[in-house]
Design a protein around this motif. Sequence first.
Motif, short mmCIF file in Angstrom:
data_model
loop_
_atom_site.label_atom_id
_atom_site.label_comp_id
_atom_site.label_asym_id
_atom_site.label_seq_id
_atom_site.Cartn_x
_atom_site.Cartn_y
_atom_site.Cartn_z
N ARG A 178 0.85 -1.20 0.00
CA ARG A 178 0.00 0.00 0.00
C ARG A 178 0.88 1.23 0.00
O ARG A 178 2.03 1.20 0.43
CB ARG A 178 -0.91 0.00 1.22
N LYS A 179 0.30 2.34 -0.47
CA LYS A 179 1.11 3.56 -0.64
C LYS A 179 0.52 4.74 0.13
O LYS A 179 -0.68 4.84 0.32
CB LYS A 179 1.22 3.92 -2.12
N PHE A 180 1.44 5.61 0.56
CA PHE A 180 1.11 6.90 1.15
C PHE A 180 1.97 7.92 0.43
O PHE A 180 3.20 7.77 0.36
CB PHE A 180 1.40 6.90 2.66
N LEU A 181 1.35 8.95 -0.14
CA LEU A 181 2.04 9.95 -0.95
C LEU A 181 2.84 9.29 -2.08
O LEU A 181 3.97 9.67 -2.38
CB LEU A 181 2.96 10.82 -0.09
N TYR A 195 4.38 1.82 1.93
CA TYR A 195 4.49 1.91 3.39
C TYR A 195 5.85 1.48 3.90
O TYR A 195 6.38 2.04 4.85
CB TYR A 195 3.42 1.04 4.06
N LYS A 196 6.41 0.43 3.28
CA LYS A 196 7.67 -0.10 3.81
C LYS A 196 8.78 0.94 3.79
O LYS A 196 9.63 0.97 4.68
CB LYS A 196 8.08 -1.38 3.09
N ALA A 197 8.79 1.82 2.80
CA ALA A 197 9.80 2.88 2.77
C ALA A 197 9.56 3.88 3.90
O ALA A 197 10.51 4.35 4.53
CB ALA A 197 9.79 3.59 1.42
N TRP A 198 8.30 4.18 4.19
CA TRP A 198 7.97 5.08 5.30
C TRP A 198 8.35 4.44 6.64
O TRP A 198 8.84 5.12 7.54
CB TRP A 198 6.50 5.45 5.29
N ILE A 199 8.11 3.14 6.75
CA ILE A 199 8.46 2.43 7.99
C ILE A 199 9.97 2.47 8.20
O ILE A 199 10.45 2.71 9.32
CB ILE A 199 7.93 0.98 7.96
N ALA A 200 10.74 2.26 7.12
CA ALA A 200 12.20 2.32 7.23
C ALA A 200 12.65 3.72 7.63
O ALA A 200 13.54 3.88 8.48
CB ALA A 200 12.85 1.89 5.91
#
Length: 185
Positions: free
Chosen positions: A135-138, A142-147
């Motif tokens: 899933r994406k945000f902006l 999500y996994k990039a945001w979590i990292a």
Amino acid sequence: CFIFAITTDTFLTERNLINLAEQSAEPALLACGMTVVIIAGEFDLSVGAILGFTAVAAAFAANETGPGLAVLLAVVVGGGLGVINGAIVSRLRIQSFLATLATQFVILGVAFYMTDGTTSFRLNDFLGFSNFATRKFLNIEYKAWIALAAFGLIWALLRPTAHGKQVSAVGGNPAAPRGRLRASR
């Protein structure tokens, strides 16, 4: 990065930078944990095995409960295995290199046993799990945001806090923070 940035006009594009962030999210999370371990002057050779084992545990759980609880279980199992490694090193006073080398083989053995030695395990709802993971945000997964959040958390824990200073001190001299802690009481 510098070389690619100056030798090609496609490296610093938004799409490429997002792709790099998304593709490096899992190794970045492992690097966050390893940063603390290395600063403390230790080694952990079992992180890859723990990652693989938690993926197997998550796959089993996803088949029974769905992706949300499976991810939670993976985090709990990964943390639990890290605590076991930490206890072996700190309580039994076994060198971290040797302890985590040994636990790596045990963890991999259990994962192979759970999957009957196969390298691919079937998820009943692969698309549901995949959709949950991507899933994406902006327009960024999500996994990039979590990292990114993990980087911030590790920085916040290590830099301006007493705990962070003690972790750094242990890496240079394991007896130093103990003496300092006693002196401050």
